[in-house]
Design an enzyme around this catalytic site. Structure first.
Site, PDB file in Angstrom:
ATOM      1  N   ASP A   8       0.858  -1.170   0.000  1.00 19.60           N
ATOM      2  CA  ASP A   8       0.000   0.000   0.000  1.00 19.60           C
ATOM      3  C   ASP A   8       0.903   1.231   0.000  1.00 19.60           C
ATOM      4  OD1 ASP A   8      -2.096   1.711   0.234  1.00 19.60           O
ATOM      5  OD2 ASP A   8      -2.677   1.106   2.264  1.00 19.60           O
ATOM      6  N   GLU A 104      -2.506   0.012  -4.429  1.00 19.80           N
ATOM      7  CA  GLU A 104      -2.642  -1.085  -3.475  1.00 19.80           C
ATOM      8  C   GLU A 104      -2.742  -2.400  -4.218  1.00 19.80           C
ATOM      9  OE1 GLU A 104      -5.690  -1.721  -0.093  1.00 19.80           O
ATOM     10  OE2 GLU A 104      -6.146   0.204  -1.004  1.00 19.80           O
TER      11      GLU A 104
END
Lengths: 363, 367
Positions: A8, A104
């Site tokens: 992320d 992500e």
């Protein structure tokens, strides 16, 4: 046991803005719509977060919290480019990638041969490379499944990583607040609180039947996730058209013999990566790409059904002779026909209803 | 133990028995074949703990009785590569066996016969006898439709369903199904079902021929045993519930096509060349008197075949895995095939136009 990494990027859009304009680093900045047009904040940097600015907050509200907040317009092309660069780094480690958004993704590295299969070291290397090659930081969570990996990536954010080993799972989930379970929002959390359920260990007091009775479908999910059980696979939706490996050389390769010398190792890397793609991909072409010292690029391809060193070397010679000058970058690749994508037929099942019952019995 | 046997007499039972022996074994004795001699009665046994085959033959001359186990693969390779008319002499010396033929000599390692596992014998619930050609036909007509390494493990085998005067077998991989029913003298008021594992089915079929010589079949709760004069085949049964096959037999198909088996088979084979090599989809376009078969592959190449068929009615376009159609066209022996369809999402019924003992159900592919 699977090894899942959740990666992320830290305040992704804002990070790209700060990378491209370092004078912004110390200022509270956000990327989002303008307050005059009822815009909303997409992302803000950590300076702005100290003022209480959050994503999805109306820009007008954010400006009240932080009057000096600098709200920049979206530059989607730059974000997309960085996202693609990140993804191409991921693909060097595994084919099993499930992107969740631009910044992500889940990676299944269970069968990865890098770092003797150590997901922790793979995550470390990916993060270091993204920082060096793209100029932004990412956080990583490493765990036996997607649910825990996603929570773990948030644990040492920003620019950190966190590992939940299989042995640590029970201990880790026990103290986890129920709102960390996906699908548990404010309403559900309030409902659980009525029964004095605040953490996952509180959920352990109930059987799967009790939970299903009270919360329906969600009950089964609560039961399993509160024990750290999540069998969802990393689902790959991207289908490839080609696969390639390339190398930019620190010093330009001066002539054809030097180029030909590099082909065996590139070809070997290509063959290794080819082994990781599923058998629905059928190789139909081989190609060689050369970037010359004047930055011009030439690509040459030929029909083939497998990687062949001699074919690649002859393609390389042909491509080199087009310009006959020093070479910055050399790449080799294959183009595919995707048997799955190009199949317009869906096989129907004989026992569609029955088989699910039978599966249940078998379990 | 000491005996002599002609290569000609030994080679067939030895190869069939060694066929069940798996190449890689955790237990060393399982890669061996058990040789037992009593007077002039020689028996050979191979097992993988799931399937056991015993082959029997009578020697021309009685030998010195005894029993021992010998590496199966090596023994087969040696006997096979000896000249056709060889006579082979076996002599057990301490813990080695000496194999001699003409001017060839081989000394093979052995393991004691007492180490050799035998499939435990459970009391049979049902026994019946029939001509071996019946069992052979049942298997040959259906075995191709068995699943291979499916997670639904009970599909990796063949259902045997026995009822009064009837033996029926069913095989399916979840996409298509084959069923064959033969009249067999069985005395049973109940319907008894057993699933034979895939490997057992294939091995059993190799032991049988098209003769009317009888075999005895014994079914118990977890084993099946089939005995002929020359062989005893024993297999564990698959513990699981076979899908309710009767529910998926198509009823009410209103489009009945009769076409030449050979023409259809050849047309399928030619269109298959340009179908997607993995998913094998082809389109069937049915209209009055004609069945058109069309295949496209990812390279955008196309094959089209027109076959004249006996049909009149509404037209229909439906997709199928061409391999499934080919399998049926290959196994049917009648001059013609009868295909019954209803719509593009319902299964097709394929059979011989008259007196068919076999039925084939194939699910379409959605276009």
């Amino acid at each position: 046991m699977r090894k899942i990494i959740h990666l992320d990027a830290d305040c992704f859009f804002a990070a790209i803005e700060m990378r491209d304009d370092p004078s912004l680093v110390k200022l509270p900045i956000a990327v989002g719509g303008r307050s005059e047009s009822r815009g909303v904040i997409s992302t803000c940097n950590y300076v702005a977060r100290r003022y209480g600015v959050r994503s999805a907050m109306p820009t007008s509200h954010a400006k009240r919290l932080c009057p000096d907040l600098l709200v920049l317009p979206h530059r989607m092309d730059s974000y997309r480019e960085a996202s693609m660069q990140m993804r191409s780094i991921f693909y060097e480690y595994t084919e099993l990638i499930e992107p969740l958004s631009l910044d992500e993704a889940f990676l299944d590295v269970s069968d990865s041969e890098f770092h003797h299969g150590s997901a922790t070291l793979i995550a470390q290397e990916i993060r270091a490379r993204i920082q060096k090659e793209i100029g932004i930081t990412v956080s990583a969570g490493i765990a036996p499944n997607k649910f825990l990996a996603k929570i773990a990536s948030d644990w040492n954010k920003p620019n950190g990583q966190f590992v939940i080993t299989p042995a640590k799972v029970p201990e880790f989930v026990a103290q986890l607040p129920v709102n960390k379970i996906y699908g548990v929002g404010k309403a559900m959390a309030a409902k659980l609180a009525e029964s004095s359920i605040f953490t996952c260990s509180d959920l352990h007091k109930f059987s799967v039947f009790e939970l299903t009775q009270r919360y329906g479908q969600m009950g089964t999910r609560l039961y399993h996730l509160s024990r750290g059980i999540d069998n969802r696979p990393v689902t790959v939706d991207r289908r490839r058209k080609s696969l390639s490996v390339e190398n930019t050389f620190a010093n330009d390769l001066s002539g054809l013999p030097q180029c030909l010398n590099e082909i065996p190792s590139l070809s070997q890397q290509l063959a290794i990566r080819l082994r990781r793609v599923d058998d629905d991909y059928k190789v139909v072409k081989l190609y060689v790409k050369i970037k010359f010292s004047d930055f011009s690029i030439t690509t040459i391809e030929r029909s083939a059904s497998a990687v062949s060193l001699s074919e690649l070397q002859s393609l390389c010679a042909e491509a080199y002779n087009r310009k006959n000058m020093p070479v910055r970058l050399l790449g080799v690749g294959v183009r595919f026909i995707d048997l799955r994508e190009d199949n317009n037929f869906l096989q129907l099942e004989l026992f569609s209803n029955q088989s699910s019952i039978q599966y249940a019995e078998a379990n | 133990m000491k005996f002599a046997v002609s290569r000609e007499a030994l080679i067939k039972p030895l190869q069939l028995v060694a066929g069940v022996v798996e190449r890689r074994q955790t237990l060393p004795v399982l890669s061996n074949v058990l040789i037992q001699l009593q007077g002039d009665q020689l028996s050979l046994t191979g097992t993988d703990l799931e399937v056991e085959i015993v082959g029997r033959l009578t020697l021309e001359q009685p030998g010195q009785s005894g029993e021992i186990t010998v590496p199966a693969r090596k023994l087969v390779d040696i006997c096979r590569s000896l000249p056709d008319s060889s006579n082979i002499e076996f002599t057990l010396e301490e813990n080695r066996i000496l194999v001699k033929s003409g001017r060839s000599r081989f000394t093979l390692s052995t393991l004691p016969a007492s180490d050799f596992p035998n499939v435990e014998d459970t009391p049979g619930n049902l026994r019946f006898s029939c001509a071996q050609q019946e069992v052979k036909r049942l298997i040959e007509r259906t075995a191709f439709a068995m699943a291979q390494q499916d997670v639904r493990y009970y599909l990796n085998g063949m259902l045997w369903e026995v009822r009064q005067d009837q033996l029926r077998v069913v095989a399916t991989d979840g996409h298509r199904m084959a069923m064959c029913t033969r009249a067999v003298a069985v005395n049973s008021s109940d319907v008894i079902q057993a699933i034979l594992p895939r490997k057992g089915v294939l091995e059993l079929s190799r032991l049988l021929d098209d003769s009317t010589a009888q075999v005895e079949v014994v079914l118990s709760s977890n084993h099946i045993r089939v005995t002929s004069i020359d062989y005893t085949f024993t297999s564990k049964l698959v513990d699981g519930k076979f899908p309710e096959y009767e529910r998926v037999l198509p009823r009410g198909g209103n489009k009945v096509i009769i076409g030449s088996r050979l023409e259809l088979k050849q047309a399928f084979a030619r269109t298959a060349i340009l179908s997607n090599e993995k998913y094998r989809g082809v389109r069937l376009l049915l209209s009055d008197g004609t069945l058109t078969i069309v295949a496209n592959n990812p390279e955008q190449e196309e094959a089209e075949e027109q076959v004249t068929v006996d049909y009149s009615g509404d037209s229909l376009e439906v997709g199928f895995n061409v391999s499934y159609l080919q399998d049926v066209a290959n196994v049917i022996s009648n001059e013609n095939i009868k295909i019954t369809l209803s719509d593009a999402n319902s299964s097709a019924l394929l059979e011989e136009p008259e007196n068919s003992d076999s039925l084939y159900v194939v699910m379409p592919m959605r276009l």
